[in-house]
Motif scaffolding. Structure first.
Motif, PDB file in Angstrom:
ATOM      1  N   PHE A  89       0.833  -1.201   0.000  1.00  0.00           N
ATOM      2  CA  PHE A  89       0.000   0.000   0.000  1.00  0.00           C
ATOM      3  C   PHE A  89       0.868   1.251   0.000  1.00  0.00           C
ATOM      4  CE2 PHE A  89      -2.295   3.384   2.231  1.00  0.00           C
ATOM      5  CZ  PHE A  89      -3.383   3.528   1.375  1.00  0.00           C
ATOM      6  N   ASN A  90       1.949   1.223   0.774  1.00  0.00           N
ATOM      7  CA  ASN A  90       2.851   2.377   0.792  1.00  0.00           C
ATOM      8  C   ASN A  90       3.485   2.594  -0.587  1.00  0.00           C
ATOM      9  OD1 ASN A  90       2.298   2.796   3.491  1.00  0.00           O
ATOM     10  ND2 ASN A  90       4.132   1.734   4.223  1.00  0.00           N
ATOM     11  N   ALA A  91       3.877   1.514  -1.243  1.00  0.00           N
ATOM     12  CA  ALA A  91       4.445   1.631  -2.587  1.00  0.00           C
ATOM     13  C   ALA A  91       3.401   2.179  -3.558  1.00  0.00           C
ATOM     14  CB  ALA A  91       4.956   0.274  -3.061  1.00  0.00           C
ATOM     15  N   TYR A  92       2.172   1.682  -3.448  1.00  0.00           N
ATOM     16  CA  TYR A  92       1.088   2.179  -4.293  1.00  0.00           C
ATOM     17  C   TYR A  92       0.842   3.660  -4.057  1.00  0.00           C
ATOM     18  CZ  TYR A  92      -3.678   3.216  -5.716  1.00  0.00           C
ATOM     19  OH  TYR A  92      -4.776   3.810  -6.257  1.00  0.00           O
ATOM     20  N   SER A  93       0.823   4.084  -2.798  1.00  0.00           N
ATOM     21  CA  SER A  93       0.582   5.492  -2.479  1.00  0.00           C
ATOM     22  C   SER A  93       1.690   6.370  -3.046  1.00  0.00           C
ATOM     23  CB  SER A  93       0.496   5.686  -0.967  1.00  0.00           C
ATOM     24  OG  SER A  93      -0.607   4.985  -0.450  1.00  0.00           O
ATOM     25  N   ALA A  94       2.941   5.913  -2.936  1.00  0.00           N
ATOM     26  CA  ALA A  94       4.057   6.696  -3.464  1.00  0.00           C
ATOM     27  C   ALA A  94       3.956   6.813  -4.983  1.00  0.00           C
ATOM     28  CB  ALA A  94       5.383   6.051  -3.067  1.00  0.00           C
ATOM     29  N   LEU A  95       3.637   5.713  -5.663  1.00  0.00           N
ATOM     30  CA  LEU A  95       3.507   5.760  -7.111  1.00  0.00           C
ATOM     31  C   LEU A  95       2.323   6.612  -7.546  1.00  0.00           C
ATOM     32  CD1 LEU A  95       4.364   2.085  -8.094  1.00  0.00           C
ATOM     33  CD2 LEU A  95       5.730   4.132  -8.510  1.00  0.00           C
ATOM     34  N   SER A  96       1.248   6.549  -6.787  1.00  0.00           N
ATOM     35  CA  SER A  96       0.078   7.368  -7.105  1.00  0.00           C
ATOM     36  C   SER A  96       0.417   8.855  -6.977  1.00  0.00           C
ATOM     37  CB  SER A  96      -1.082   7.003  -6.179  1.00  0.00           C
ATOM     38  OG  SER A  96      -2.192   7.826  -6.422  1.00  0.00           O
ATOM     39  N   THR A  97       1.162   9.211  -5.953  1.00  0.00           N
ATOM     40  CA  THR A  97       1.576  10.606  -5.772  1.00  0.00           C
ATOM     41  C   THR A  97       2.501  11.033  -6.921  1.00  0.00           C
ATOM     42  OG1 THR A  97       1.426  10.347  -3.386  1.00  0.00           O
ATOM     43  CG2 THR A  97       2.695  12.213  -4.187  1.00  0.00           C
ATOM     44  N   GLN A  98       3.415  10.174  -7.321  1.00  0.00           N
ATOM     45  CA  GLN A  98       4.301  10.494  -8.440  1.00  0.00           C
ATOM     46  C   GLN A  98       3.515  10.688  -9.732  1.00  0.00           C
ATOM     47  OE1 GLN A  98       7.290   7.472  -8.815  1.00  0.00           O
ATOM     48  NE2 GLN A  98       8.362   8.066  -6.934  1.00  0.00           N
TER      49      GLN A  98
END
Length: 97
Positions: A25-34
């Protein structure tokens, strides 16, 4: 007895799955922000309107040649007229006299 011995294993397995889920989820959130930042940057650099060239009158016609079209139509109409008038002679559809 067997159920109690499996409980710590299942709890450990659940904790591992929760940790894995949290990492993903943290990886997904970071990619979504990018992605959102990249889209915002793209929108900054994309002009909101485009300059269009003014209309101009063409020097020569762009469509089919008028004289060629006229000759083709006249030729086809003469051919159709010839076939219709001489149908009996061409295909033997008339009386034998």
């Amino acid at each position: 007895m067997h159920v109690r011995s499996m409980l710590p294993f299942r709890m450990q397995q659940r904790d591992d799955l929760e940790n894995d889920m949290q990492l993903k989820f943290n990886a997904y959130s970071a990619l979504s922000t990018q992605l959102q930042n990249a889209q915002a940057k793209l929108q900054e650099h994309t002009p909101s309107f485009t300059m269009v060239q003014s209309a101009s009158v063409p020097v020569k016609p762009a469509g089919p040649k008028r004289m060629a079209f006229v000759f083709i139509v006249v030729f086809l109409s003469l051919m159709v007229t010839f076939v219709i008038r001489n149908f009996s002679l061409l295909f033997g559809g008339g009386k034998d006299e």
